[in-house]
Design an enzyme around this catalytic site. Structure first.
Site, PDB file in Angstrom:
ATOM      1  CG  ASN A 201      -1.980  -1.033   1.185  1.00 31.22           C
ATOM      2  OD1 ASN A 201      -2.999  -0.858   0.530  1.00 31.22           O
ATOM      3  ND2 ASN A 201      -1.740  -2.147   1.866  1.00 31.22           N
TER       4      ASN A 201
ATOM      5  CG  ASP B 155      -7.150  -1.428  -0.943  1.00 31.40           C
ATOM      6  OD1 ASP B 155      -7.961  -2.356  -1.092  1.00 31.40           O
ATOM      7  OD2 ASP B 155      -6.528  -1.218   0.123  1.00 31.40           O
TER       8      ASP B 155
ATOM      9  CD  GLU C 192      -9.537  -5.159   0.126  1.00 34.89           C
ATOM     10  OE1 GLU C 192      -8.501  -5.018   0.785  1.00 34.89           O
ATOM     11  OE2 GLU C 192     -10.284  -4.218  -0.190  1.00 34.89           O
TER      12      GLU C 192
END
Length: 743
Positions: A574, A636, A693
């Site tokens: 990230n 994301d 996720e």
């Protein structure tokens, strides 16, 4: 004032009271110095200036030099060296020549005086002028690096103008010879009485100042001027001094004929005959009304907000300090309220400063009308503060009362008002705190109130928050985080966890790298507590570099356990958009991969959808550099932001990660399933892989596989793993993931 010498006293005693004597000794300059020191003490307490030392010089045009007459906190060597400064010498002398304000933020070549151990510092040096005539120079020490500020310069020039008035008043009224004071045309009032205090003569200045003519006061006593402000003990001490020393000097409040009370500097002298017997008294005075007005002007500059007329932070702090002391004695309590205007900066930016200033004046006026408090002040650009006293045994009712004040303020501010062609209404966020009389100071009480208002703004703007211990602990942790962040990468307290990713067949295909912080004092601090502060304060650059470097070192350690280059990215890292706004940051990542011998294709860079959309123009070049070098790029938490297909298509993306909220909501109905299916289809149309996720149940995994999802992560497979645990998973990556075989 200085008393007259013996010769003058004898002349005065022998003369008829209608004929004033000549030739008195000059007035001491100590009074002038004392007043100027008081002004300097007021100036150095200004909270915005950052000064603790200063001096005032008087100009001598004949000698072309400055004479130091008042100073505070000057080192002894400076007091001696700068007792007299020639025009043109050092900073003060140069200002005397140019007669223009000077600002320096360090000791530069213009600073002629140096001595061993002298700390670096800056100066404001301000000419004190009366029209075109140089009266003197005001010099102030400021902190090293203190920047020039136009509003500060204007305020100091106002102080200099006021100091000039005071110096001129003293020169005109106090430095004259006593003989001049008792002349008929003197600017100073003079009264001559007999030994029984019966008035025999007054001059024109007395008549002009008091409003009484000589005919009206002749035969009466000076008691006709009494204001009633002084107790009997004041006059008893005055006459005791006159009897023992022959004179008295001090400030007195007297009353004019029209009833107005005014201040005067009064000097009374007992005049003796040749045998030492008192035959007359002479009183000389000057009207200090102008001086008091000048002092009041300085006080307003120092203690009141110029724009709104409300007290400023310094006066509020001093008043609150008095309130705390009085509350302790009187068994009372104090509650403080801070009001922070919402979106005020938008008024300044969109409508201009004039509208913003008018808005602040209107807010101040509405606060005044609310009442029900002891003091209200403006303490920031858009912040106001109020304090109220209440019975100590009624804390709950006091908080309720202050809440009522707060709601009334909100209601008042929401009522529109017009300025020129604009109609404006405001809302505000407020915080409250109740004083702890056993420990609170003005600063700690104000600080707790500010913590409450910040907490309220973080939760929901437009609300009212009362400070409590939990909020205090949160603020303490926030302060700790912000303080520790700059060196957190050197503390060995950061560590990485690895969230496994599994493919459609159940094989391990990589992991998302997660940074964690095990603080020595507070234990594990969640990322959502420290990452936002790291982004705000710039520490995210070092943290991001540490995460990237550490992840590459692990890839190097595990290379014998990883698939070949064709196997796709293995670790997803990230990055904050803040990192990618740094020029050449992407090039630095490429260099790190070369140093570690890790192919960029084994690394996936994850950015949140919101972050990439907000800063798309700034991070675009770095994203293209990363893509061209072989890094994979992922969005994301997809679906939680406000991106559009047209904008997504501008970026070289390889992966979309479906936010866990969409996965958990699939069980709520077909519409939620349809949303997830549309994201998968869209991603595949764009040529991107899809990662889901938050997979916690086998049915979610199976359903998403049937919908075409490519990779999966979540607690169904594993919680985030330590380095040792993840290495163990790598050693068995050829088989189906263990949790799936158990399911």
């Amino acid at each position: 004032m200085s008393q007259m010498n013996k010769k003058n006293l004898e002349l005065f005693a022998a003369k008829d009271p209608g004929q004033p004597p000549k030739g008195a000794s000059p007035h001491s300059r100590e009074d002038l110095r004392t007043l100027l020191v008081g002004i300097l003490e007021t100036i150095v307490r200004l909270p915005w200036l950052g000064t603790n030392a200063g001096g005032i010089f008087l100009n001598s045009p004949e000698r072309r030099e400055l004479e130091l007459v008042a100073q505070i906190n000057f080192p002894p060597i400076i007091t001696g060296t700068c007792a007299r400064v020639p025009h043109g010498s050092c900073l003060c002398g140069r200002v005397a020549e140019s007669r223009r304000l000077m600002h320096v933020n360090c000791i530069d070549e213009d600073h002629d005086i140096h001595y061993e151990g002298m700390a670096d510092h800056g100066h404001y040096v301000v000419p004190i002028k009366e029209e075109d005539e140089l009266v003197g120079v005001l010099t102030l020490y400021v902190d090293h690096g203190h920047s020039y500020d136009e509003s500060e310069a204007r305020a100091l020039s106002d102080f200099a103008a006021t100091i000039s008035l005071i110096i001129q008043a003293y020169r005109q009224r106090l430095d004259k010879e006593l003989a001049d004071l008792i002349l008929q045309n003197s600017d100073h009032g003079v009264v001559i009485t007999d030994d029984r205090l019966t008035i025999q003569w007054v001059n024109r200045a007395f008549e002009q100042t008091t409003g009484y003519s000589l005919e009206e006061v002749r035969g009466k006593t000076p008691a006709i001027l009494k204001s009633g402000r002084h107790p009997k003990s004041f006059y008893a001490a005055m006459w005791a001094s006159i009897r023992s020393r022959g004179h008295w000097q001090g400030e007195v409040w007297n009353r004019r004929k029209n009833g107005e009370i005014y201040p005067e500097m009064l000097n009374i002298i007992a005049l003796n005959d040749g045998e030492g017997k008192v035959v007359r008294y002479a009183a000389m005075f000057i009207d200090l009304s102008d001086v008091h007005k000048a002092k009041e002007k300085i006080r307003r500059l120092a203690y009141y907000d110029k724009l709104t007329g409300l007290p400023n932070t310094e006066l509020f702090r001093e008043t609150l300090d008095q309130m705390l002391g009085e509350a302790m004695i009187a068994d009372q309590g104090i509650v403080v309220l801070v009001l922070d205007l919402d979106h005020f900066h938008e008024i300044n930016e969109n409508l201009g400063r004039r509208v913003g200033d008018a808005t602040l004046r209107e807010v101040a006026e509405r606060i005044r009308k609310i009442g029900n408090y002891e003091i209200a002040a403006r303490i920031g650009a858009d912040e106001f503060i109020l304090a109220a006293i209440f019975p100590r045994d009624a804390v709950a009712s006091a908080v309720t009362r202050m809440r009522a004040v707060a709601y009334e303020l909100r209601r008042s501010l929401s009522t529109p008002f017009r300025f020129e062609l604009q109609e404006l209404s405001l809302d505000c966020t407020m915080g409250m705190a109740v004083a702890d009389l056993s420990s609170d100071t003005p600063d700690t009480l104000m600080q707790r109130t500010m913590i409450a208002v910040r907490h309220a703004r973080q939760q929901q703007a437009g609300t009212i928050q009362l400070y409590d211990e939990e909020i205090g602990r949160e603020a303490e942790l926030t302060h700790h985080i912000i303080t520790r962040l700059p060196r957190v990468t050197e503390s060995e307290e950061l560590y990485l966890l690895y969230q496994p990713k599994v493919d459609r067949e159940g094989f391990l295909q990589g992991a998302e790298v997660l940074v964690r912080w095990n603080d020595r004092d507070h234990g594990d601090i969640p990322p959502d507590r420290f990452i936002p502060h790291a982004e705000e304060h710039g520490a995210i650059i070092d943290i991001g570099r540490w995460v990237f470097t550490t992840a590459l070192s692990r890839l190097l350690m595990w290379r014998d356990l990883l698939p070949g280059e064709g196997g796709g990215p293995f670790l997803a890292i990230n990055l904050s958009p803040i990192q990618l706004m740094v020029p050449q940051m992407a090039a630095r990542f490429v260099e790190l991969c070369e140093q570690f011998g890790v192919p960029p294709s084994q690394v996936e860079i994850e950015l949140t959808e919101t972050g990439i959309m907000r800063r798309s123009e700034n991070i675009g070049p770095n994203l293209r550099t990363l893509s061209e070098a072989g890094f994979h790029l992922a969005i994301d938490d997809f679906g939680t932001g406000h991106s559009s297909l047209s904008r997504l298509h501008q970026f070289p993306l390889t992966t979309l990660k479906i936010d866990r909220s969409f996965v958990s909501n699939m069980c709520l109905g077909v519409s939620h399933v349809a949303i997830v299916q549309s994201i998968i289809d869209m991603a595949h149309t764009l040529g991107c892989k899809v990662v889901a996720e938050g997979i916690e149940e086998m049915r979610q995994y199976e359903r998403l596989k049937s919908m075409g999802c490519d990779l999966f992560q979540g607690y169904l497979f594993d919680r985030p793993l330590s380095e040792e645990e993840f290495r163990d998973r790598l050693q068995h990556r050829q088989g189906i993931y263990p949790s799936l075989t158990r399911a």
